[in-house]
Design a protein around this motif. Structure first.
Motif, PDB file in Angstrom:
ATOM      1  N   LEU A 102       7.665  -4.284   2.527  1.00 16.31           N
ATOM      2  CA  LEU A 102       7.150  -3.811   1.260  1.00 16.31           C
ATOM      3  C   LEU A 102       5.628  -3.839   1.291  1.00 16.31           C
ATOM      4  CD1 LEU A 102      10.158  -4.432   0.508  1.00 16.31           C
ATOM      5  CD2 LEU A 102       9.324  -5.008  -1.783  1.00 16.31           C
ATOM      6  N   SER A 103       5.005  -3.250   0.273  1.00 19.48           N
ATOM      7  CA  SER A 103       3.547  -3.163   0.308  1.00 19.48           C
ATOM      8  C   SER A 103       2.985  -3.036  -1.098  1.00 19.48           C
ATOM      9  CB  SER A 103       3.102  -1.944   1.128  1.00 19.48           C
ATOM     10  OG  SER A 103       3.512  -0.740   0.491  1.00 19.48           O
ATOM     11  N   ASN A 104       1.685  -3.286  -1.213  1.00 19.35           N
ATOM     12  CA  ASN A 104       0.941  -2.996  -2.426  1.00 19.35           C
ATOM     13  C   ASN A 104      -0.495  -2.677  -2.050  1.00 19.35           C
ATOM     14  OD1 ASN A 104      -0.961  -4.026  -4.808  1.00 19.35           O
ATOM     15  ND2 ASN A 104       0.980  -3.382  -5.694  1.00 19.35           N
ATOM     16  N   GLY A 135       7.476   1.803   0.171  1.00 21.62           N
ATOM     17  CA  GLY A 135       6.390   1.919  -0.794  1.00 21.62           C
ATOM     18  C   GLY A 135       6.917   1.671  -2.194  1.00 21.62           C
ATOM     19  N   MET A 136       6.015   1.304  -3.107  1.00 20.00           N
ATOM     20  CA  MET A 136       6.476   0.959  -4.449  1.00 20.00           C
ATOM     21  C   MET A 136       5.356   1.185  -5.457  1.00 20.00           C
ATOM     22  SD  MET A 136       7.958  -2.744  -5.644  1.00 20.00           S
ATOM     23  CE  MET A 136       7.811  -3.333  -7.337  1.00 20.00           C
ATOM     24  N   ASP A 137       5.662   1.897  -6.514  1.00 23.09           N
ATOM     25  CA  ASP A 137       4.775   1.939  -7.675  1.00 23.09           C
ATOM     26  C   ASP A 137       5.148   0.755  -8.557  1.00 23.09           C
ATOM     27  OD1 ASP A 137       3.450   4.185  -6.866  1.00 23.09           O
ATOM     28  OD2 ASP A 137       4.299   5.531  -8.378  1.00 23.09           O
ATOM     29  N   PRO A 138       4.265  -0.232  -8.703  1.00 24.95           N
ATOM     30  CA  PRO A 138       4.623  -1.381  -9.543  1.00 24.95           C
ATOM     31  C   PRO A 138       4.936  -0.969 -10.974  1.00 24.95           C
ATOM     32  CG  PRO A 138       2.613  -1.797  -8.291  1.00 24.95           C
ATOM     33  CD  PRO A 138       2.922  -0.338  -8.139  1.00 24.95           C
ATOM     34  N   ARG A 139       5.638  -1.824 -11.681  1.00 24.56           N
ATOM     35  CA  ARG A 139       5.928  -1.534 -13.089  1.00 24.56           C
ATOM     36  C   ARG A 139       4.640  -1.191 -13.828  1.00 24.56           C
ATOM     37  NH1 ARG A 139       8.488  -5.922 -16.519  1.00 24.56           N
ATOM     38  NH2 ARG A 139      10.095  -5.840 -14.911  1.00 24.56           N
ATOM     39  N   GLY A 140       4.709  -0.163 -14.646  1.00 21.64           N
ATOM     40  CA  GLY A 140       3.544   0.268 -15.403  1.00 21.64           C
ATOM     41  C   GLY A 140       2.682   1.289 -14.703  1.00 21.64           C
ATOM     42  N   VAL A 141       3.028   1.641 -13.453  1.00 21.82           N
ATOM     43  CA  VAL A 141       2.141   2.463 -12.627  1.00 21.82           C
ATOM     44  C   VAL A 141       2.870   3.709 -12.133  1.00 21.82           C
ATOM     45  CG1 VAL A 141       0.786   2.530 -10.490  1.00 21.82           C
ATOM     46  CG2 VAL A 141       0.840   0.438 -11.869  1.00 21.82           C
ATOM     47  N   ASP A 200      10.367  -7.896  -9.690  1.00 26.53           N
ATOM     48  CA  ASP A 200      10.860  -6.565  -9.334  1.00 26.53           C
ATOM     49  C   ASP A 200      11.010  -6.416  -7.827  1.00 26.53           C
ATOM     50  OD1 ASP A 200      10.709  -5.967 -12.047  1.00 26.53           O
ATOM     51  OD2 ASP A 200       8.826  -4.844 -11.860  1.00 26.53           O
ATOM     52  N   MET A 201      10.024  -6.927  -7.075  1.00 23.56           N
ATOM     53  CA  MET A 201      10.099  -6.863  -5.618  1.00 23.56           C
ATOM     54  C   MET A 201      11.354  -7.557  -5.117  1.00 23.56           C
ATOM     55  SD  MET A 201       6.084  -7.592  -4.667  1.00 23.56           S
ATOM     56  CE  MET A 201       6.512  -8.170  -3.012  1.00 23.56           C
ATOM     57  N   ARG A 212      15.442 -11.321   3.352  1.00 22.91           N
ATOM     58  CA  ARG A 212      14.018 -11.615   3.195  1.00 22.91           C
ATOM     59  C   ARG A 212      13.227 -10.319   3.309  1.00 22.91           C
ATOM     60  NH1 ARG A 212      12.053 -16.437   6.952  1.00 22.91           N
ATOM     61  NH2 ARG A 212      12.946 -15.178   8.625  1.00 22.91           N
ATOM     62  N   ILE A 213      11.996 -10.358   2.811  1.00 27.72           N
ATOM     63  CA  ILE A 213      11.129  -9.195   2.941  1.00 27.72           C
ATOM     64  C   ILE A 213       9.924  -9.529   3.820  1.00 27.72           C
ATOM     65  CG2 ILE A 213      11.768  -8.297   0.673  1.00 27.72           C
ATOM     66  CD1 ILE A 213       8.881  -9.129  -0.234  1.00 27.72           C
ATOM     67  N   ASN A 214       9.439  -8.510   4.484  1.00 26.42           N
ATOM     68  CA  ASN A 214       8.135  -8.534   5.128  1.00 26.42           C
ATOM     69  C   ASN A 214       7.189  -7.777   4.206  1.00 26.42           C
ATOM     70  OD1 ASN A 214       9.108  -9.532   8.009  1.00 26.42           O
ATOM     71  ND2 ASN A 214      10.495  -7.927   7.321  1.00 26.42           N
ATOM     72  N   TYR A 215       5.885  -7.997   4.368  1.00 28.30           N
ATOM     73  CA  TYR A 215       4.988  -7.490   3.334  1.00 28.30           C
ATOM     74  C   TYR A 215       3.597  -7.248   3.888  1.00 28.30           C
ATOM     75  CZ  TYR A 215       2.362  -7.439  -1.096  1.00 28.30           C
ATOM     76  OH  TYR A 215       1.548  -7.105  -2.144  1.00 28.30           O
ATOM     77  N   PHE A 216       3.004  -6.130   3.434  1.00 24.41           N
ATOM     78  CA  PHE A 216       1.582  -5.891   3.671  1.00 24.41           C
ATOM     79  C   PHE A 216       0.925  -5.605   2.328  1.00 24.41           C
ATOM     80  CE2 PHE A 216      -2.071  -3.144   4.012  1.00 24.41           C
ATOM     81  CZ  PHE A 216      -2.842  -3.803   4.951  1.00 24.41           C
ATOM     82  N   GLY A 217      -0.069  -6.407   1.993  1.00 24.85           N
ATOM     83  CA  GLY A 217      -0.807  -6.188   0.752  1.00 24.85           C
ATOM     84  C   GLY A 217      -2.296  -6.219   1.025  1.00 24.85           C
TER      85      GLY A 217
END
Length: 510
Positions: A102-104, A135-141, A200-201, A212-217
Motif C-alpha cells: 500500500l502507499s500514500n 494505490g489508495m485515495d484516503p477517505r475524504g480525497v 481503512d487501510m 500483513r501489508i507492506n507500505y511505502f509512504g
C-alpha cells in the motif's frame, strides 16, 4: 508598530477568533470506541469488484480499480458508510508474489490512486515481481467519498505578511475558512483523520485477503504509515518511510514551524546560486543583495499586490510561491525565472505565468483543487492547536530576525485554531518494529531532524541519509543509487542495513 495600533490589531484578531470559535464549537465529536470483529466483519469480508480505472496512466499499465465500503465512524459500524477508492497493479510474476504494498503520497490530502505510476521507474524487477501495488485515495480525497469545504478563496496555509495588519487579515481569513468548512460539512469533519485512514487501510488489507501489508509512504504518508504500525503492529510487514515527519511535531504547529529555518537555509543556497549568475538574472551579486531583492518584493506586495496574469498576489502568497519551488535544488532556474517575473510585475509590466505557476497561484488563492479542503481537515482533525491569535503573533514577531521571509508563514495561524476539537488524541509512536526511513539533509518540507526523530521513535528502524541534497521525497523523484538501492533491497528480500547509512549525491539525478 505603535503600541496603540498593535493593541487595536490584536484586539481585532481576538474578536475574529472568538467569533469563529463560536461557529465551529457547535460541532462536538465523540471519541470512537473499539468495535468488535463481528461488528466490522461485513467490511473485512467484502469482495472487490475490479474494473478499469478510467485513468490513462493506470489503464496503460493494466491497473484495475475498486471501491471499498468503510464506516464513517468506526465506533458505529452499523451506521453511515463511505467509499475508499483503491487501484491495483498486479505483481509481474505470480510465482514470486509475496503480498501487497500500500502507499500514500503525502499532503495530507494527496490522491494516491496513481502514486505507483510515479514510483515504477525506481523499482527493480524483483520488487515488481513481489507485490501487487495498491494505490489508495484516503477517505475524504479524490475518488473516495470527498470532503469539500466549499472554499472559493484560500486554502489554509499562508504567510501572515509583514506587519500586524497583515496578521489580522490572516486571522479573519483562517476563521472564515474554518467556519465555511463546518457549515458545509458539519459533523463529517470528525471522521476525516489519520487514525480512521489507518483503519481503512486495515479493512483494505482484509478485503485483499492478506495477513500483513507492506507500505511505502512519503511526507505525511510516513506519519500515516507510522500510525498504522502503532495501531496494527502484528499486521505491518516491510514499511518504508520516505522524507519522514517527526511524529511528535506532526500537525499545524510544530511541523510547520520546522519549515521556517529549513526554507530560509534553502533560500540562502539559491541566493548564492543566483548571485553567481547576476549577469543573467540581475538580482544582486551577493547573497545579501539577492535576499534584499526578495524581501523588498514581499514588502512591495503588501503595499500593492502584484498583477500576475489573471491573479493578484500579495504578501500573504508571495512567500508561499517561493516555498513551493525550494524543495528541489534542481528548480533554481525555475525559481529565478519566477522571481524575475515578480520583479517585472512589481515594475508594472504585464506578465504571464507559466502553466505550473498559474496552477500554484490558483490553488492558493482560489482553493483549487478541492483536496486542499482535505489537507486542512486531516491536520486539524488529528492534532489540536493553540486558539489564541496573540500566541501566533508573538511567535511570528520572534521569528522575523532570523526568518525574514518564511517566519511569518511557518508560525502563522491556520484554520485549525478555529476547528472543532479532534475526536481522538494523537497517536503516540514508539515501537521496535523494523522500518526503513529515508531522509535528505536539505529537505524543506519534512526537515532532516524530523527523519531523525522518526528513526528514534521506531527503535527497530534504520535511517538512510541522503547527504547535501535539497529534495523532498527521494524514491522515484531524485535518483540515487545508494538510497534507491536500500529501498529496493528491503522490499525485495527484507534486509535492512545493519546500521544507519549515509548516501552521497552520485549525480545520477541530474
Amino acid at each position: 508598530m505603535h503600541s496603540g495600533k498593535l493593541f487595536a490589531t490584536v484586539a481585532a484578531t481576538v474578536i475574529a477568533a472568538v467569533t469563529g470559535a463560536v461557529v465551529v464549537d457547535r460541532v462536538v465529536a465523540a471519541p470512537p470506541a473499539a468495535a468488535t470483529e463481528a461488528e466490522l466483519g461485513r467490511y473485512y469480508g467484502q469482495h472487490p469488484n475490479w474494473v478499469a480505472c478510467g485513468v490513462q496512466a493506470l489503464d496503460e499499465v493494466g491497473a484495475q480499480c475498486a471501491d471499498i465500503t468503510v464506516p464513517v465512524n468506526y465506533a458505529e459500524p452499523q451506521g453511515k458508510t463511505m467509499t475508499v477508492a483503491i487501484s491495483r497493479i498486479a505483481a509481474t510474476d505470480p510465482a514470486q508474489r509475496r503480498g501487497v504494498m500500500l502507499s500514500n503520497p503525502g499532503g495530507p490530502g494527496g490522491s494516491g490512486l496513481d502514486q505507483f505510476i510515479r514510483l515504477l521507474p525506481a523499482m527493480t524487477p524483483e520488487v515488481r515481481a513481489g507485490y501487487d501495488l495498491i494505490g489508495m485515495d484516503p477517505r475524504g480525497v479524490g475518488r473516495s467519498t470527498p470532503i469539500d469545504c466549499g472554499w472559493t478563496t484560500g486554502f489554509g496555509l499562508q504567510s501572515a505578511g509583514v506587519d500586524g495588519a497583515g496578521f489580522a487579515e490572516s486571522v479573519v481569513t483562517q476563521g472564515r475558512l474554518a467556519a465555511e468548512c463546518v457549515a458545509n460539512q458539519g459533523d463529517r469533519l470528525s471522521s476525516i483523520s489519520t487514525r480512521n485512514t489507518a483503519r481503512d487501510m486495515d479493512v483494505v488489507r482484509g478485503v485483499l485477503g492478506q495477513e500483513r501489508i507492506n507500505y511505502f509512504g512519503t511526507s505525511y504518508g510516513t506519519y500515516l504509515g507510522a500510525v498504522y504500525m502503532q495501531m496494527y503492529p502484528e499486521r505491518s510487514d516491510r514499511m518504508v518511510l520516505d522524507s519522514a515527519v517527526d511524529p511528535v511535531r506532526y500537525g499545524a504547529v510544530g511541523m510547520m514551524q520546522d519549515m521556517g529555518p529549513a526554507n530560509e537555509a534553502a533560500l540562502d543556497r539559491w541566493a548564492d546560486w543566483a548571485a553567481a549568475r547576476d549577469g543573467e538574472y540581475h538580482f544582486g551579486g551577493t547573497r545579501a543583495q539577492v535576499r534584499a531583492t526578495v524581501e523588498n518584493l514581499i514588502r512591495g506586495a503588501a503595499e500593492k499586490p502584484l498583477r500576475i496574469g489573471d491573479f493578484e498576489v500579495d504578501e500573504h502568497w508571495l512567500p508561499m510561491l517561493l516555498f513551493t519551488v525550494l524543495d528541489d535544488a534542481r528548480n533554481y532556474p525555475t525559481t529565478s525565472a519566477h522571481v524575475r517575473l515578480y520583479l517585472d510585475a512589481a515594475a508594472g509590466r504585464a506578465v504571464t505565468p507559466d502553466p505550473e505557476l498559474a496552477a500554484s497561484i490558483d490553488r492558493m488563492l482560489n482553493g483549487k483543487p478541492e483536496n486542499m479542503s482535505a489537507q486542512m481537515t486531516i491536520m486539524c482533525g488529528d492534532v489540536g492547536v493553540p486558539r489564541d491569535p496573540s500566541w501566533y503573533w508573538r511567535n511570528i514577531e520572534a521569528a522575523r530576525a532570523t526568518q525574514p521571509i518564511f517566519g511569518a508563514f511557518a508560525n502563522n495561524i491556520t484554520p485549525c485554531a478555529f476547528w472543532p476539537a479532534p475526536a481522538e488524541d494523537p497517536t503516540t509512536i514508539g515501537n521496535a518494529l523494523p522500518a526503513l526511513v529515508i531522509q535528505a539533509t536539505g529537505d524543506t518540507r519534512t526537515t532532516y531532524a524530523n527523519g531523525v526523530a522518526m528513526r528514534k521513535a521506531l527503535t527497530g528502524s534504520r535511517l538512510v541519509t541522503l547527504e547535501n541534497v535539497d529534495i523532498h521525497s527521494v524514491y522515484g523523484r531524485y535518483r540515487n543509487t545508494c538510497a534507491w538501492g536500500a529501498i529496493n533491497t528491503y522490499f525485495s528480500d527484507g534486509t535492512l542495513p545493519a546500521t544507519d547509512v549515509t548516501c552521497r549525491d552520485d549525480g545520477s539525478a541530474n
